[in-house]
Design an enzyme around this catalytic site. Structure first.
Site, PDB file in Angstrom:
ATOM      1  NE  ARG A   1      75.126 123.151 126.901  1.00 37.34           N
ATOM      2  CZ  ARG A   1      75.406 122.694 125.681  1.00 37.34           C
ATOM      3  NH1 ARG A   1      75.018 121.492 125.317  1.00 37.34           N
ATOM      4  NH2 ARG A   1      76.077 123.446 124.820  1.00 37.34           N
TER       5      ARG A   1
ATOM      6  CD  GLN B   1      77.973 117.596 119.247  1.00 34.79           C
ATOM      7  OE1 GLN B   1      78.869 118.432 119.122  1.00 34.79           O
ATOM      8  NE2 GLN B   1      78.207 116.296 119.207  1.00 34.79           N
TER       9      GLN B   1
ATOM     10  CG  LEU C   1      65.181 121.487 126.355  1.00 33.54           C
ATOM     11  CD1 LEU C   1      64.431 121.659 125.054  1.00 33.54           C
ATOM     12  CD2 LEU C   1      64.384 120.564 127.274  1.00 33.54           C
TER      13      LEU C   1
ATOM     14  CG  LEU D   1      64.082 125.654 128.916  1.00 27.44           C
ATOM     15  CD1 LEU D   1      63.620 126.880 128.141  1.00 27.44           C
ATOM     16  CD2 LEU D   1      62.894 124.741 129.178  1.00 27.44           C
TER      17      LEU D   1
ATOM     18  CB  CYS E   1      71.796 121.350 118.657  1.00 32.12           C
ATOM     19  SG  CYS E   1      71.019 122.680 119.612  1.00 32.12           S
TER      20      CYS E   1
END
Length: 221
Positions: free
Chosen positions: A68, A71, A136, A149, A166
């Site tokens: 995806r 991070q 997300l 999400l 993230c």
């Protein structure tokens, strides 16, 4: 266009990751789009741009590399994960549009609970004040999306302190429970699914726009 909603309960991350890739690889133009609602046992996942230095101390929690965007994040019980398996070409949606519509669905769901959710420029997700409540990460292959999400409902948030969520050191995380909404993941999913279905079909939200003013109109196709 129909979307099939699957409520899958607690599922292993690696198994779901493989199932998403298989579904996307095998689908054809007639395949019905799906939304999967589930929870994962504790796991840290690193996105395509993920850097190991953002994992401060994984401890006994496994770390899995994912395809995806984004991070590092944490998944665990009490967090509602929503995977969106959509034919974006058929729906005439770009990735940025998809992300904004997913954010809008969460913002509108939070508004039903009298919680004000907002976007943050350059940092996808949904925030309440200075804390993040939904993250997300999307992957697109052959014009179709997977991943999606994660909404913090009533789980243990302490594992987020073992990472830079993230990729942002010190980013505060919050949950529906911390904000006074006494829901479990099943109930949160029941509130969120109608918002997702509306936003992903392009219908305008009821009443005034919420979050980033005008954002929903800007991303309509």
């Amino acid at each position: 266009m129909e979307i099939l909603v699957q409520r899958l309960g607690l599922r292993d991350y690696s198994a779901c990751f493989a199932a998403m890739k298989r579904f996307t690889g095998e689908r054809d133009p007639a395949t019905t789009d799906e939304i999967w609602l589930l929870e994962h046992p504790p796991v840290f996942t690193l996105g395509l741009s993920g850097r190991a230095e953002h994992i401060i101390d994984a401890g006994t929690i496994p770390v899995i590399h994912s395809d995806r965007g984004g991070q590092v994040t944490y998944h665990g019980p009490g967090q509602l994960v929503i995977y969106v398996l959509l034919d974006l070409k058929r729906r005439n949606l770009g990735v940025r549009t998809l992300v904004q519509r997913l954010e809008q669905a969460v913002i509108d769901m939070l508004a039903e609970l009298d919680i004000t959710g907002r976007r943050r420029a350059g940092a996808p997700g949904v925030y309440v004040a200075d804390a993040k409540i939904a993250s997300l990460g999307i992957r697109v292959r052959r014009g179709c999306s997977y991943h999606g999400l994660a909404l913090n409902v009533n789980g243990d948030l302490s594992p987020f302190q073992r990472i830079n969520p993230c990729g942002y050191p010190g980013l505060a995380m919050t949950s529906l429970e911390e904000l006074g909404a006494a829901l479990d993941s099943d109930r949160a999913g029941a509130l969120l699914v109608p918002q997702l279905e509306r936003c992903l079909t392009g219908a305008p939200p009821p009443g005034a726009l919420r979050g980033d003013a005008g954002a929903y109109n800007r991303v309509r196709t």
